[in-house]
Design an enzyme around this catalytic site. Structure first.
Site, mmCIF file in Angstrom:
data_model
loop_
_atom_site.group_PDB
_atom_site.id
_atom_site.type_symbol
_atom_site.label_atom_id
_atom_site.label_comp_id
_atom_site.label_asym_id
_atom_site.label_seq_id
_atom_site.Cartn_x
_atom_site.Cartn_y
_atom_site.Cartn_z
ATOM 1 N N GLY B 154 0.925 -1.150 -0.140
ATOM 2 C CA GLY B 154 0.082 0.165 -0.136
ATOM 3 C C GLY B 154 0.770 1.287 -0.054
ATOM 4 N N ASN B 194 6.789 0.596 1.343
ATOM 5 C CA ASN B 194 5.888 -0.246 0.293
ATOM 6 C C ASN B 194 6.609 -1.730 -0.250
ATOM 7 O OD1 ASN B 194 5.547 -0.532 -2.999
ATOM 8 N ND2 ASN B 194 3.907 0.285 -2.184
ATOM 9 N N ASP B 195 5.547 -2.431 -0.399
ATOM 10 C CA ASP B 195 6.083 -4.075 -0.594
ATOM 11 C C ASP B 195 7.038 -3.764 -1.924
ATOM 12 O OD1 ASP B 195 3.781 -3.623 -2.063
ATOM 13 O OD2 ASP B 195 3.212 -5.646 -1.843
ATOM 14 N N HIS B 247 -3.713 1.189 -10.470
ATOM 15 C CA HIS B 247 -4.938 1.981 -10.704
ATOM 16 C C HIS B 247 -4.739 3.048 -11.910
ATOM 17 C CE1 HIS B 247 -6.922 0.385 -7.328
ATOM 18 N NE2 HIS B 247 -5.906 0.450 -6.877
ATOM 19 N N GLU B 266 -5.400 -3.176 -11.816
ATOM 20 C CA GLU B 266 -5.654 -4.327 -10.824
ATOM 21 C C GLU B 266 -6.926 -4.903 -11.220
ATOM 22 O OE1 GLU B 266 -3.790 -2.750 -6.737
ATOM 23 O OE2 GLU B 266 -5.663 -3.085 -6.837
#
Lengths: 403, 403
Positions: B154, B194-195, B247, B266
């Site tokens: 996120g 963030n990942d 997005h 997504e």
């Protein structure tokens, strides 16, 4: 170059940049103060300062420190002996600008042409002639040329070859190599870069938001491109092609683009595409600069069709800006070129799309503003590019000194 | 902090990083050799080496140099006394990994949950419990903890707050602050990132293309994100939100996305969206990990509907990748998470779109490959993040030393 040599060159450049930074912040100051402040040893500082003095980038002053004991010779920076030249190539013509190393403008020339149908060889010859005149002007002001950078609206690789510049009709033009030849292999570096990259450098070094760590400059001239400063660094990418947003597919069923695809950002929001949508009876001039001026007058007069078109263009540009905001999270997006003059009518729609299409709250803190440089951004950024290489510790060759 | 203090801290960190780089390249070597090689003065080198020895990051050896004269004490780097911990949070559960500073893996644990409907407070408590266990395990191996980094799918701001993590149902969770409290204000830094950013760091530091200057890691788990290394730097952007591609509007008339817009990447290529398209009779399991495994088996068995869907998903992903290629000009795009396992079926369509939609010839030199780290990329990158801060000259506090 062996790895060891590379290491040593890197260390030298890093230390030199540290001394330059220290001098910029604290001058006048002594060699001893530089050594204490940077942690470098005195022999290194003496050698670096010697290089700077040899190249007239620093000089000793008569001042002495207000201390008890032997007076120390103090050093100050001296940018006045050098200048950098930037030249912008566009469909509107050539613009040459020169600044001295302290940021004072020495010259600004614009000449129209070569025309769009000129061969690249003819364009390079015109460019070289203008560059030679600029070099002569800098020399006759008693300064040395630190570097020459040329900005081109297209893909420029790290070797200075213009791989593709559709608006100029260029493909695989070895501009850097050709210019070096045409200038008789000058002792200063000749660089070629993308116009949007240079626009971002101009904003970063000389603009009202100077020093901003995360800014994007949008060109709006023949094409649409983005120059990106992210985390304080100008981005280049693998082959030097960062920021090619002109052919993002913004409206999949949109009009045909010159590249053969449909609905590219340039096809829906490029300046030629905007002008083409207006009635030729209202807007007869094909020249983009003249056309933009007329467009501004129509918008100022409240022409309904013009305002409608600018609103639609703003929406399309806003989609492009929101893609940039999602991917690069800039603090500032600056509308350059003709978009700067049209900003008043484009901004509302851009801001709406940006708010709607960016995932992060409040568009990730992104603001859209108009550039104050207009069409000069590329040439000013080209000057900045040559001066930046000095700041990062690459000194001019001593052989660059005339007299 | 006054500007002057900031300057001095910067200079200290820069010099420290120079000494660490020199030691990594040339150790064993003497203090005098470090001074010569870096240009730093002997007092600075002695002080920095003292700090490194105090913190057990370097040690003196019995070795002497093969020179005439007084034998010198030589220094070597010593990473074995420290370890960094990385924890990945995802809808699949928590993964903790620890490496020592030399890159040896000390532990790898996975625990499922907390479930998607757990409150953030519950999730933070589970995370803190796992972190405490990992810290205890590192300590009982006789090592100190250099840092703990947590990766979250996120938007994470620079203060370590998770502003939005739709897949976890989190919004404005002050994870960094909460974890520091839950761990009793540890002496090591606790970071949240963030990942995808961490996935890119994992590839950059430990992957098969390690050191690549321009690479992008795509996560493919609950969401879709990009972590970006450009010109050798991991990009962060103004608030830390670089790489939010989930997005991007890829198919304007496409299916509704969880965010309320239509046709987001997504919504057309996210793993949950892929699984939702398969007949529930064929693929009944809602768990994305189990679902992906079943999807791979169906594709391997040649199931027509599965292959058709994966081809379409590849096309949509390819459009997203071409946006990244146009804007960031990467050399490598690495498919991570579940996309790594599905790469065989996704790659042909991705490569076709990339070639079609990138302006630069040959997609600007961009290659698309599958990540070798799969779902461990985030936790491995989290380890790398803590180790990177050491390399850039930020030493652990001496108070971090136990015993």
């Amino acid at each position: 170059m062996t790895p060891q040599t590379a290491d040593r060159t890197d260390i030298r450049a890093t230390n030199l940049a540290a001394v330059l930074r220290f001098l910029r912040a604290k001058a006048p100051c002594s060699r001893a103060a530089i050594a204490t402040g940077t942690g470098l040893n005195k022999a290194t500082v003496t050698s670096i300062v010697g290089d700077l003095i040899d190249r007239r980038l620093a000089r000793e002053t008569e001042q002495t420190q207000n201390h008890v004991g032997r007076p120390a010779t103090l050093l100050v920076l001296d940018g006045s002996s050098y200048a950098a030249i930037g030249i912008a190539v566009s469909a509107r013509g050539l613009t040459a600008i020169a600044y001295d190393a302290a940021g004072g403008q020495l010259l600004r020339w614009h000449r129209s042409g070569p025309s769009a149908d000129a061969t690249p060889a003819k364009a390079v010859a015109a460019l070289a002639a203008l560059a030679r005149r600029a070099v002569a002007a800098v020399h006759s002001s008693g300064r040395d040329v630190l570097g020459l950078t040329v900005g081109v609206p297209g893909l420029v690789n790290r070797e200075g070859t213009v791989v593709l510049a559709a608006g100029l009709g260029w493909r695989d033009v070895e501009l850097g190599r050709d210019l070096v030849r045409a200038l008789g292999r000058p002792s200063f570096p000749v660089l070629v870069d993308n116009d949007a990259n240079l626009g971002a450098l101009a904003e970063h070094r000389y603009g009202p938001y100077t020093g901003g760590a995360d800014l994007i400059h949008l060109t709006g001239d023949t094409g649409v491109g983005a120059g990106v400063i992210c985390d304080g660094h100008p981005l280049r990418g693998h082959l030097g092609y960062v920021g090619e947003i002109g052919h993002l597919r913004i409206a999949p069923d949109g009009p045909l683009c010159g590249c053969g695809r449909r609905g590219c950002l340039e096809a829906v929001a490029g300046v030629p595409a905007i002008l083409a949508r207006l009635d030729p009876a209202v807007l007869p001039d094909a020249d983009p600069q003249v056309g933009t001026d007329q467009l501004v007058r129509l918008a100022e007069a409240g022409d309904t069709r013009t305002l409608e078109i600018l609103g639609e263009v703003g929406t399309m540009l806003g989609r492009g800006v929101s893609v940039l905001a999602n991917i690069l999270n800039p603090e500032l997006v600056m509308l350059g070129g003709s978009y700067a003059a049209l900003g008043r009518w484009l901004l509302p729609a851009i801001e709406k799309e940006l708010a709607d299409d960016t995932l992060a709250p409040e568009a990730g803190g992104c603001q859209v503003v108009t550039s104050t440089f207009g069409h000069d951004a590329t040439a000013i950024g080209a000057v900045a590019r040559s001066l930046d290489s000095l700041d990062s510790g690459r000194l001019p060759a001593v052989s660059a000194l005339r007299s």
